[in-house]
Design a protein around this motif. Structure first.
Motif, PDB file in Angstrom:
ATOM      1  N   GLY A  61      44.391  40.235  22.314  1.00 33.08           N
ATOM      2  CA  GLY A  61      43.499  39.380  23.426  1.00 33.08           C
ATOM      3  C   GLY A  61      43.281  37.633  23.365  1.00 33.08           C
ATOM      4  O   GLY A  61      43.357  36.575  23.575  1.00 33.08           O
ATOM      5  N   PHE A 113      42.452  43.210  37.588  1.00 31.92           N
ATOM      6  CA  PHE A 113      41.675  42.023  37.282  1.00 31.92           C
ATOM      7  C   PHE A 113      40.678  42.464  36.202  1.00 31.92           C
ATOM      8  O   PHE A 113      40.034  43.734  36.883  1.00 31.92           O
ATOM      9  CB  PHE A 113      42.329  40.590  37.203  1.00 31.92           C
ATOM     10  N   ASP A 114      39.885  41.537  35.384  1.00 25.04           N
ATOM     11  CA  ASP A 114      38.792  42.202  34.836  1.00 25.04           C
ATOM     12  C   ASP A 114      37.604  41.816  36.031  1.00 25.04           C
ATOM     13  O   ASP A 114      36.715  43.067  36.237  1.00 25.04           O
ATOM     14  CB  ASP A 114      37.697  40.952  33.303  1.00 25.04           C
ATOM     15  N   ASN A 115      37.215  41.272  36.297  1.00 18.07           N
ATOM     16  CA  ASN A 115      36.909  41.181  37.868  1.00 18.07           C
ATOM     17  C   ASN A 115      36.383  41.098  38.909  1.00 18.07           C
ATOM     18  O   ASN A 115      36.236  40.818  40.354  1.00 18.07           O
ATOM     19  CB  ASN A 115      35.985  39.420  37.581  1.00 18.07           C
ATOM     20  N   THR A 153      48.529  43.649  34.105  1.00 20.14           N
ATOM     21  CA  THR A 153      48.567  44.837  33.876  1.00 20.14           C
ATOM     22  C   THR A 153      49.302  45.563  34.785  1.00 20.14           C
ATOM     23  O   THR A 153      49.153  45.030  36.171  1.00 20.14           O
ATOM     24  CB  THR A 153      47.171  45.498  33.391  1.00 20.14           C
ATOM     25  N   SER A 181      47.168  36.419  27.091  1.00 20.79           N
ATOM     26  CA  SER A 181      46.163  37.102  26.372  1.00 20.79           C
ATOM     27  C   SER A 181      47.109  39.005  26.215  1.00 20.79           C
ATOM     28  O   SER A 181      47.315  40.231  26.841  1.00 20.79           O
ATOM     29  CB  SER A 181      45.470  37.418  27.539  1.00 20.79           C
ATOM     30  N   GLY A 236      43.569  36.054  36.726  1.00 20.50           N
ATOM     31  CA  GLY A 236      43.080  37.101  34.996  1.00 20.50           C
ATOM     32  C   GLY A 236      44.933  37.637  34.057  1.00 20.50           C
ATOM     33  O   GLY A 236      45.415  36.893  34.972  1.00 20.50           O
TER      34      GLY A 236
END
Length: 264
Positions: A52, A24-26, A8, A47, A5
């Protein structure tokens, strides 16, 4: 197991010790559970946290174009005294700036290496102190907007520092200071329009404990653009840094917007 991912800053949970999460996103990782284990970090691309796109990250997780256009990277972020939302004056996006600037802010004293003064939104207490690797922190004054916090910080910087020596923070070379005594000492240097808020700000001392098994004697920063794949044994987390057994440290916040694969 592999996680993938865009980096952050690590999310944190106040505790003894502080809990750290890579989100992460997932998926997400509880970083504390990785202490004593080997980790491999591989850089796979960019990203931008705003657009993005796979464009080189310039600062704060943003590509060059977004850094100079997004309201989340206005000059008032790093220099709160430049805030103008209280005057109804727009920098980049007045609605965004009013939302962020026109809320309670705390001017604080923190001890991460030497004593320093800083500013944060009240909602970011104690997160801001954790992100800085502070061992102790104490609110100095709570004010209703970012501008008042900013001019307070500027006034107090005449009498003390506002920076952290990150190397000393990571090697745990922390000065011995009495934050509550210093708080009283600095009262006289507050701007006149801020002095009334001093008496209404509760005197508190926060102590922060980090999940560190072993502090390094010296530190070497991991640069993902120069060393795109690194592996090492994780021995600690402090501030926004991962600390490895070979004295390598990795500042997660510096690499926001970098896409990575992490093998554990």
């Amino acid at each position: 197991m592999q996680y993938e991912g865009v980096l952050t800053k690590m999310q944190t949970e106040f505790g003894n010790p502080i809990q750290y999460y890579l989100v992460f996103d997932n998926s997400f990782l509880n970083v504390n559970q990785l202490l004593g284990r080997d980790i491999e970090i591989s850089f796979t691309g960019f990203s931008c946290l705003s657009c993005g796109k796979n464009k080189k990250i310039f600062r704060m997780g943003f590509c060059y174009d977004c850094f100079y256009s997004t309201p989340a990277a206005g000059d008032w972020i790093m220099r709160p005294e430049l805030s103008t939302a209280h005057l109804g004056v727009e920098d980049r996006d007045l609605a965004y700036e009013q939302k962020v600037q026109l809320q309670p802010h705390v001017v604080y004293l923190a001890l991460a290496s030497d004593i320093k003064v800083g500013v944060t939104r009240k909602t970011q207490v104690p997160t801001r102190w954790i992100d800085q690797g502070a061992s102790q922190a104490s609110p100095l004054v709570e004010v209703p907007n970012r501008y008042l916090a900013g001019i307070t910080e500027v006034a107090l910087k005449e009498h003390m520092g506002d920076k952290i020596n990150w190397r000393k923070m990571l090697t745990n070379e922390v000065a011995s200071e009495d934050l509550l005594a210093k708080r009283l000492e600095l009262q006289d240097f507050l701007p006149d329009e801020v002095k009334p808020y001093f008496e209404t700000t509760k005197e508190e001392l926060f102590t922060l404990e980090y999940p560190v098994q072993e502090y390094p004697k010296k530190v070497t920063s991991l640069n993902l653009t120069k060393i795109p794949t690194y592996s090492g044994k994780l021995v600690g987390v402090k501030g926004q840094y991962l600390i490895f057994e070979d004295n390598t440290v990795f500042n997660v916040r510096t690499y926001e917007g970098f896409a990575v694969k992490i093998n554990v």
